[in-house]
Design an enzyme around this catalytic site. Structure first.
Site, mmCIF file in Angstrom:
data_model
loop_
_atom_site.group_PDB
_atom_site.id
_atom_site.type_symbol
_atom_site.label_atom_id
_atom_site.label_comp_id
_atom_site.label_asym_id
_atom_site.label_seq_id
_atom_site.Cartn_x
_atom_site.Cartn_y
_atom_site.Cartn_z
ATOM 1 N N ALA A 85 -18.641 -7.357 9.719
ATOM 2 C CA ALA A 85 -17.370 -7.968 10.084
ATOM 3 C C ALA A 85 -16.232 -7.344 9.280
ATOM 4 O O ALA A 85 -16.468 -6.625 8.315
ATOM 5 C CB ALA A 85 -17.438 -9.472 9.835
ATOM 6 N N CYS A 86 -15.010 -7.635 9.688
ATOM 7 C CA CYS A 86 -13.824 -7.148 8.988
ATOM 8 C C CYS A 86 -13.820 -7.648 7.548
ATOM 9 O O CYS A 86 -14.219 -8.773 7.324
ATOM 10 C CB CYS A 86 -12.568 -7.672 9.657
ATOM 11 S SG CYS A 86 -12.182 -6.760 11.132
ATOM 12 N N PRO A 87 -13.319 -6.852 6.625
ATOM 13 C CA PRO A 87 -12.769 -5.504 6.799
ATOM 14 C C PRO A 87 -13.786 -4.403 6.496
ATOM 15 O O PRO A 87 -13.394 -3.284 6.240
ATOM 16 C CB PRO A 87 -11.650 -5.479 5.756
ATOM 17 C CG PRO A 87 -12.229 -6.282 4.626
ATOM 18 C CD PRO A 87 -13.160 -7.311 5.235
#
Lengths: 175, 75
Positions: free
Chosen positions: B12-14
């Protein structure tokens, strides 16, 4: 690499391509104001988390209503009458709808043990923080600042500080 | 022209963005980095960063909810 210029279909334009930040902001504002106008209560997310936690405890025979600050909230709780519970369900269903419309639904694999630890630790910290602060980035920040809440501004300063420290931790230990 | 693949499926981000930045930093001009992602947010922030940095970027949908970001290092 050459740039391909293809004409977008209506479906691609509305559902496939991600919306701009401006489109999102305008829609969020309209929906948030409508919610206040219709129900008289601003949008929040974490306000029911202690009640949900109390419900879970009650399955193990622990009466959370006896804890200070609950005031019988667990006993009185009815899902269908709880605005926050209903909008929370709406967030999940809305997210599902948006990935289905974009044809992007996918089960994601868990990559590593580290990722699990980071997710659980992050979730716990956010949950505890939101309850201590009296709201999360929705109830405290998004709904608070337009209502001239000083708590919202203080929350904003510390959420940036928390995000800064959190990203440093992520880079150092979880990548 | 070297080609490097980066598996960011399930990240997932980042994380995909930071990994892509680190990987591209070690590569030479003309090299190609292929980032595999299944996080729609990375479909926006990784190409946004790479284009801003002046590289050639192409996005390809591999499967439902799965994309390849192909970045050619231009400078």
């Amino acid at each position: 690499m050459e740039e391909k210029e293809k004409k977008q279909s209506l479906w691609e334009f509305y559902f496939k391509r991600e919306w701009s930040y401006t489109t999102g902001a305008v829609l969020l504002s309209i929906l948030a104001v409508s919610l206040v106008l219709v129900t008289g209560q601003a949008w929040g997310v974490t306000g029911v988390f202690h009640v949900w936690g109390g419900k879970v405890l009650s399955w193990f025979g622990i009466n959370a209503d006896a804890f200070p600050g609950f005031n019988g909230a667990v006993g009185k709780y009815i899902f269908a009458n709880s605005q926050v519970s209903l909008t929370n369900l709406g967030i999940v269903l809305g997210a599902l709808l948006s990935v289905l419309l974009a044809a992007s639904f996918k089960y994601k694999k868990i990559k590593s043990r580290k990722q699990v630890v980071a997710a659980i630790l992050g979730g716990l910290l956010m949950g505890i923080g939101a309850r201590i602060a009296g709201g999360c980035n929705i109830g405290n920040f998004f709904s608070g600042i337009p209502a001239f809440s000083l708590a919202g501004w203080i929350f904003m300063v510390f959420i940036f500080l928390g995000a800064f420290i959190g990203s440093k931790m992520l880079k150092k230990w979880f990548m | 022209m070297a080609e490097k693949e980066l598996d960011c499926l399930g990240e997932a981000c980042p994380v995909p963005l930071i990994k892509a930045q680190n990987a591209l930093g070690t590569m030479a001009i003309g090299d190609v980095l292929i980032v595999h992602i299944d996080h729609s947010c990375a479909m926006k922030n990784v190409p946004d960063w790479a284009r801003e940095a002046g590289h050639n970027v192409e996005l390809e949908e591999i499967d439902d909810g799965e994309w390849d970001i192909i970045i050619e290092k231009a400078k």
